[in-house]
Design an enzyme around this catalytic site. Sequence first.
Site, PDB file in Angstrom:
ATOM      1  N   ARG A  22       0.752  -1.046   0.030  1.00  0.00           N
ATOM      2  CA  ARG A  22      -0.142  -0.117  -0.039  1.00  0.00           C
ATOM      3  C   ARG A  22       0.840   1.474  -0.014  1.00  0.00           C
ATOM      4  NH1 ARG A  22      -4.659   0.025   3.983  1.00  0.00           N
ATOM      5  NH2 ARG A  22      -3.315  -0.908   5.416  1.00  0.00           N
ATOM      6  N   LYS A  25      -0.996   4.536  -0.957  1.00  0.00           N
ATOM      7  CA  LYS A  25      -1.648   5.298   0.053  1.00  0.00           C
ATOM      8  C   LYS A  25      -0.918   5.797   0.942  1.00  0.00           C
ATOM      9  CE  LYS A  25      -4.494   3.682   4.076  1.00  0.00           C
ATOM     10  NZ  LYS A  25      -5.812   4.107   3.950  1.00  0.00           N
ATOM     11  N   ILE A 444     -30.099   3.810  14.846  1.00  0.00           N
ATOM     12  CA  ILE A 444     -29.882   2.721  13.842  1.00  0.00           C
ATOM     13  C   ILE A 444     -29.282   1.768  14.412  1.00  0.00           C
ATOM     14  CG2 ILE A 444     -29.582   2.387  11.327  1.00  0.00           C
ATOM     15  CD1 ILE A 444     -32.141   4.163  12.038  1.00  0.00           C
ATOM     16  N   GLY A 445     -28.310   1.819  15.463  1.00  0.00           N
ATOM     17  CA  GLY A 445     -27.487   0.925  15.981  1.00  0.00           C
ATOM     18  C   GLY A 445     -26.243   1.433  16.428  1.00  0.00           C
ATOM     19  N   TRP A 574     -21.075  -7.373   0.477  1.00  0.00           N
ATOM     20  CA  TRP A 574     -19.882  -6.820   0.829  1.00  0.00           C
ATOM     21  C   TRP A 574     -18.558  -7.721   1.231  1.00  0.00           C
ATOM     22  CZ3 TRP A 574     -22.382  -2.679   4.541  1.00  0.00           C
ATOM     23  CH2 TRP A 574     -23.145  -1.863   3.593  1.00  0.00           C
ATOM     24  N   HIS A 654     -33.361  -1.804   8.124  1.00  0.00           N
ATOM     25  CA  HIS A 654     -32.763  -0.384   7.662  1.00  0.00           C
ATOM     26  C   HIS A 654     -32.201  -0.486   6.450  1.00  0.00           C
ATOM     27  CE1 HIS A 654     -30.530   3.024   7.985  1.00  0.00           C
ATOM     28  NE2 HIS A 654     -29.571   2.478   7.905  1.00  0.00           N
ATOM     29  N   GLU A 678     -33.121   6.452   5.188  1.00  0.00           N
ATOM     30  CA  GLU A 678     -32.607   7.819   4.738  1.00  0.00           C
ATOM     31  C   GLU A 678     -33.802   8.688   4.486  1.00  0.00           C
ATOM     32  OE1 GLU A 678     -28.613   7.716   3.230  1.00  0.00           O
ATOM     33  OE2 GLU A 678     -29.075   9.575   2.279  1.00  0.00           O
ATOM     34  N   HIS A 707     -24.692  12.232   7.832  1.00  0.00           N
ATOM     35  CA  HIS A 707     -23.572  12.487   6.823  1.00  0.00           C
ATOM     36  C   HIS A 707     -22.934  13.844   7.192  1.00  0.00           C
ATOM     37  CE1 HIS A 707     -26.523   9.261   5.118  1.00  0.00           C
ATOM     38  NE2 HIS A 707     -25.243   8.649   5.122  1.00  0.00           N
TER      39      HIS A 707
HETATM   40  N1  GLN Z   1     -26.700  -0.755  12.367  1.00  0.00           N
HETATM   41  C1  GLN Z   1     -25.789  -0.365  11.565  1.00  0.00           C
HETATM   42  C2  GLN Z   1     -25.116   0.875  12.104  1.00  0.00           C
HETATM   43  O1  GLN Z   1     -25.843   1.724  12.877  1.00  0.00           O
HETATM   44  C3  GLN Z   1     -26.382   0.188  10.088  1.00  0.00           C
HETATM   45  C4  GLN Z   1     -25.172   0.653   9.308  1.00  0.00           C
HETATM   46  C5  GLN Z   1     -25.664   0.867   7.816  1.00  0.00           C
HETATM   47  O2  GLN Z   1     -26.809   0.890   7.565  1.00  0.00           O
HETATM   48  N2  GLN Z   1     -24.641   0.784   6.951  1.00  0.00           N
HETATM   49  O3  GLN Z   1     -23.948   1.541  12.268  1.00  0.00           O
HETATM   50 ZN    ZN Z   2     -27.654   3.228   7.235  1.00  0.00          ZN
END
Ligand code: GLN
Ligand code: ZN
Length: 769
Positions: A22, A25, A444-445, A574, A654, A678, A707
């Site tokens: 790398r 980078k 969301i977590g 992923w 989500h 979102e 974001h």
């Molecule tokens: N539960 C994950 C978080 O809150 C969801 C992340 C995502 O949707 N990319 O980080």
């Molecule tokens: Zn998300």
Amino acid sequence: MSPSSTTPPATVHGYPRQGPNRELKKAIEGYWAGRVTAADLRTAAAGLRRDTWRRLTEAGIAEVPTGDFSLYDHVLDATVAVGAVPERHRAAVEADPLDGYFAMARGTQAVAPLEMTKWFDTNYHYLVPELGPDTAFAANSSKAVGELREAIALGHTARPVLVGPLTYLLLAKPAPGVAADFRPLTLLDRLLPVYAELLADLRAAGAEWVQLDEPALVQDRSPAELNAAARIYRDLGALADRPRILVATYFGRAGEALPILARAPIEGVALDFTGPGAANLDELAAVGGLPGKRLVAGVVDGRNIWINDLEKSLATLATLLGLADRVDVAPSCSLLHVPLDADAERDLDPQVARWLAFARQKTDETVLLARALSQGTHTLTAELAANRADLASRAASALTHDPAVRARAGAATAEHARRARTYPERAEAQRARLGLPLLPTTTIGSFPQTTELRTARADLRAGRLGADGYRERMEAEVREVIAYQEKAGLDVLVHGEPERNDMVQYFAEQLTGYLATRHGWVQSYGTRYVRPPVLAGDISRPHPMTVDWYRFAQDLTDRPVKGMLTGPVTMLAWSFVRDDQPLADTARQVALALREEVTDLEAAGAAVIQVDEPALRETLPLRAADRPAYLAWATGAFRLSTSGVRADTQIHTHMCYAEFGEIMTAIDELDADVISLEAARSHMQVAHELAGAGYPREVGPGVYDIHSPRVPGTEEAAALLRAGLAAIPAERLWVNPDCGLKTRGWPETRASLEHLVEAARLVRAELTG
Ligand code: GLN
Ligand code: ZN
């Protein structure tokens, strides 16, 4: 070094840029930090190009690509080459092209960067060109010509690679301030002379061939777009002063574009014969082949990390030999999407390591196939036998064929992928069990992944911190996150995911069938590289993965804590996935492992379980015809993982985006009780779209844009909620941020969540008062 008659016709479209350790980078980030001079950065970059070309040539690649190298992104390089620098970056680019280039890529305090988005259906991100009716293009061939000259000076036969004009325009979006319905393709007349100039400059610098990449041709294209393709290659082909033109398509079948390319006055076409590109074989025969042209045949999959089935590729190549004037063997696309060298993976079981082919091994396979083509397979009996043995060992391995996993997958029926009760019955049971207020608040977590958390993880890896010490630190964080949420007044809590390095890797490390690489880095964007896990075998769950964390968090509070999992589609999207069985089968195995986790969470007391599927849409096949089948297995896998619970257990999902469009039906088919997504930036538009489509279940459109470090005010969040209420009835509306908070700092997180809770109270009072 001109190709001799014994030189096998083998080439590649592009190669990983970062270097074995790398180095790129480090040089670029050093430059950003002021530790590396521009001259040293340029020297480092030139050294990496030189090493790559030498390696390719030594491996037996007759014609090396140039211009595929990039300090950040090849689409940004094309933007520079055609002079489409956005107005707001022009002064910086004129003052210093290198700093201006990085300013376009990353932004500065004063100016926003170009937007970034995924390159077709890969996990590489490019910088989106911004065009408008006032865009004036101007050729700037300095990078393309400079790199070509370097390669020629080093004695290589080189083929410059540029993003083609059609793909460039189709990837662009209207510049800020330009009408949203502006179509960049209308700029074609202005762009073509610029490409003509680039081609002439490359010709003058010694290019015999130039490759124009047109992956946009493997997507469904309108008749107008196909006409544009025909026109581009008729006009460029008609130029007097030009190199020979190779138009490259990859990531799928060329379809309607194939006859256009076959008829165009160009000298070469590159096609993908792997994955969905396999259809190119019949379609090429159907159009009568490419008489008089060079075919660059992508038979080595450039996107996965598995060894090639050499005999199968040879059979494909044998057919192709009759369909073109000259056939070159190549990977299906740039090797940018795979790591550099599988030989560096010393920790893997040597047997399993033999199944892997990264860029270096794929180059060798390409040359081997070319040699077999030009000299006959009898000269390569040993290599072919070794390949056959490796493929056989993979097929017979206990890793890829676990009878218990296969029995479970075989026993799963449609019944298992359906909740036992209808949504209205579930909603009632859940309401009774959870007793939540109107407009319940949640997150969301993830909570901020602080430096301390990351340091603890690094210390654990380096052996400076023991497993117990690490767990204690994570538990301390969970305690803090729970206490904070109670104080802030959130209704459904999360444990904050401090123990998760990454939402896929965390699970991959615990599931049997997944492997981790040590050096398997691939470019995600700019200097950001990721090491995707390798989904190599049959998937099973030897032990619960999240239950202890859930239990620890739930014991700290009376409010419900959400169980938090990554869904099957995202687990595949992923990772590098196996290519020896349909994706649907792999997804089913992952879904069944997750289903066990869901069931265990429920048994541990979880009343709410969230299964994230942020990748559902990005994995959508490029061709519409392939989408229904994909969506059927993808939604089926999600339901298989979530349908084993009781009616009063609430399943959340989500997604990180707001444009559902064609996947609206699929979203509905997930049958999740609650979906969060979102919405803050688009002012709740998605709530209206869901309502318009008759979406019947609960929705949490984000009211806090995570974001940006900006803290939304209470009134702003309340206004978004009221907008949401115009679409979704209060009984079905949740209040939450757009996404996880892991990239945010604590101060803005605290302030924003407090405003969010306050906004919910305010609007609740309006509704009931
Ligand atoms: N539960 C994950 C978080 O809150 C969801 C992340 C995502 O949707 N990319 O980080
Ligand atoms: Zn998300």
